[in-house]
Design an enzyme around this catalytic site. Structure first.
Site, PDB file in Angstrom:
ATOM      1  N   HIS A 152       0.966  -1.110  -0.202  1.00  0.00           N
ATOM      2  CA  HIS A 152       0.000   0.013   0.040  1.00  0.00           C
ATOM      3  C   HIS A 152       0.848   0.986  -0.102  1.00  0.00           C
ATOM      4  O   HIS A 152       1.687   1.327   0.850  1.00  0.00           O
ATOM      5  CB  HIS A 152      -0.735  -0.025   1.335  1.00  0.00           C
ATOM      6  N   CYS A 153       0.698   2.045  -1.251  1.00  0.00           N
ATOM      7  CA  CYS A 153       1.581   3.268  -1.151  1.00  0.00           C
ATOM      8  C   CYS A 153       0.729   4.508  -0.743  1.00  0.00           C
ATOM      9  O   CYS A 153      -0.208   4.884  -1.379  1.00  0.00           O
ATOM     10  CB  CYS A 153       1.885   3.193  -2.702  1.00  0.00           C
ATOM     11  N   PRO A 154       1.277   5.265   0.169  1.00  0.00           N
ATOM     12  CA  PRO A 154       0.729   6.216   0.582  1.00  0.00           C
ATOM     13  C   PRO A 154       0.948   7.386  -0.327  1.00  0.00           C
ATOM     14  O   PRO A 154       0.105   8.423  -0.073  1.00  0.00           O
ATOM     15  CB  PRO A 154       1.398   6.605   2.214  1.00  0.00           C
ATOM     16  N   ASN A 157      -1.959   7.114  -2.412  1.00  0.00           N
ATOM     17  CA  ASN A 157      -3.240   6.624  -1.619  1.00  0.00           C
ATOM     18  C   ASN A 157      -3.909   5.537  -2.223  1.00  0.00           C
ATOM     19  O   ASN A 157      -5.125   5.589  -2.163  1.00  0.00           O
ATOM     20  CB  ASN A 157      -4.043   7.927  -1.415  1.00  0.00           C
ATOM     21  N   ASN A 158      -3.266   4.443  -2.564  1.00  0.00           N
ATOM     22  CA  ASN A 158      -3.929   3.286  -2.960  1.00  0.00           C
ATOM     23  C   ASN A 158      -2.963   1.775  -2.955  1.00  0.00           C
ATOM     24  O   ASN A 158      -1.915   2.209  -2.832  1.00  0.00           O
ATOM     25  CB  ASN A 158      -4.063   3.495  -4.947  1.00  0.00           C
TER      26      ASN A 158
END
Length: 372
Positions: A152-154, A157-158
């Protein structure tokens, strides 16, 4: 319930802060490069045109791939992986873990599942109440199971997974090119402005000096920001390039997938060329475009397993629907494997018929592949 709902809404709103920050930096860099550098600082018209043309190519590809990564919804398992109503009731009523596993094994016998937990149990998600397909994991941030989840990549945001991993890699590529091009073209003016700042007290400056305007602050900071982001993105891109070459996800790099014959970190490795093809597709004209072209259906993957899973039933004729980029198409479970490895069948049969060179391409029975 109400405070919990409000808390979730606040968390969702705060999750967009990194995305807003990145977009603010990008918008400022666009203004600093186009207006302050190319319009106010560079006096040569030919140089202006060349700089602006190349800059906008990298800028467009960077924005395209970045937002494709953001707006591509993570694909979750289909209803076929949910427990039937009767089995679900039995599973919830049963308190014995072994009895629960027997229920899961009975349901999973008709599904294309070949990986297990570390203890050899069926991978079941209590939150989503479904049996996890191979390489599928539950994201606590998105609160859902994601096919071939990487992380999950901040910054986007996905969840990065089967549906948008190619877009994410291209986002790293074009952000790196955007930063290195910006830093390289700004460098000479950065040096001139820096020299001008150091020679303020000198009465006679060099003949090619630049005017001491507010543009110098944008140019100076633009170089530092571009160089800093290039170094950070380069390390991340190098790591994911290694993952693509090994056909692993970030999760699998830290925790090897477990098959019936034990953990195998190279269980999905097919050789560098085929590994790259799995992510970018077999049509090279689409490799560098943020257009979905990855192979497979997200449920089944070619493996290096020698023996088929004896507990699995005949799933050769099943079809599972997978929606990616707004397109929903039923796809036979074995299509991606046959499409990827069909070119090796004829040549390998002529070379060696030894059982040691036989590999399984799940859920197809047996397929000859080149291990090199």
């Amino acid at each position: 319930m109400a405070p919990s709902h409000v808390l979730k809404c606040c968390q969702r709103g705060l999750a967009w802060i990194p995305v807003i920050f990145i977009n603010a930096i990008v918008c400022w860099s666009y203004y600093a490069y186009v207006v302050e550098l190319c319009i106010y600082t560079i006096s040569n018209t030919e140089e202006q045109v060349i700089y602006l043309l190349v800059f906008h190519v990298f800028f467009f590809m960077f924005i395209w791939s970045y937002w494709k990564t953001i707006i591509s919804k993570p694909v979750g398992p289909s209803k076929e992986f949910c427990l039937p109503k009767v089995d679900k009731e039995l599973y919830e009523k049963e308190e014995n873990a072994e009895a629960q596993q027997e229920i899961l094994k009975r349901v999973a016998r008709n599904l294309p599942i070949y990986t297990r937990t570390g203890s050899g149990a069926i991978r079941y998600c209590d939150c989503c109440q479904l049996i996890k397909p191979d390489r599928c994991h539950h994201c606590s941030t998105c609160d859902r199971c994601v096919l071939k989840m990487d992380h999950h990549c901040p910054w986007v945001n996905n969840c990065v997974g089967f549906s948008n991993y190619k877009f994410f890699v291209l986002f790293l590529v074009y952000s790196m090119l955007y930063c290195v091009y910006t830093a390289a073209t700004v460098l000479q003016y950065f040096i001139k402005f820096w020299t001008l700042c150091r020679r303020r007290a000198i009465e006679h400056c060099p003949e090619n000096h630049l005017p001491d305007t507010h543009a110098k602050f944008h140019v100076l900071f633009l170089f530092f920001v571009a160089a800093m982001f290039f170094i950070s993105v380069l390390s991340l891109f190098s790591y994911h390039l290694w993952l693509v070459g090994k056909n692993r996800t970030t999760i699998e790099a830290f925790r090897a997938p477990v098959f019936r014959n034990g953990p195998d970190k190279n269980g999905f490795t097919l050789g560098f060329r085929k590994n790259v093809t799995q992510v970018f597709g077999d049509q090279k004209k689409f490799w560098f475009l943020p257009i979905y072209s990855s192979l497979g259906d997200g449920y089944t993957f070619p493996t290096r397993l020698v023996n088929p899973d004896s507990e699995q039933g005949n799933v050769e004729h099943q079809a599972i629907k997978c929606t990616v980029d707004g397109q929903t198409n039923p796809r036979p479970l074995s299509e991606s494997q046959n499409h990827l490895l069909a070119n090796d069948i004829h040549s390998e049969k002529q070379k060696d018929q030894s059982p040691t060179n036989i590999e399984v391409c799940q859920p197809v029975s047996i397929t000859m592949v080149n291990e090199s």
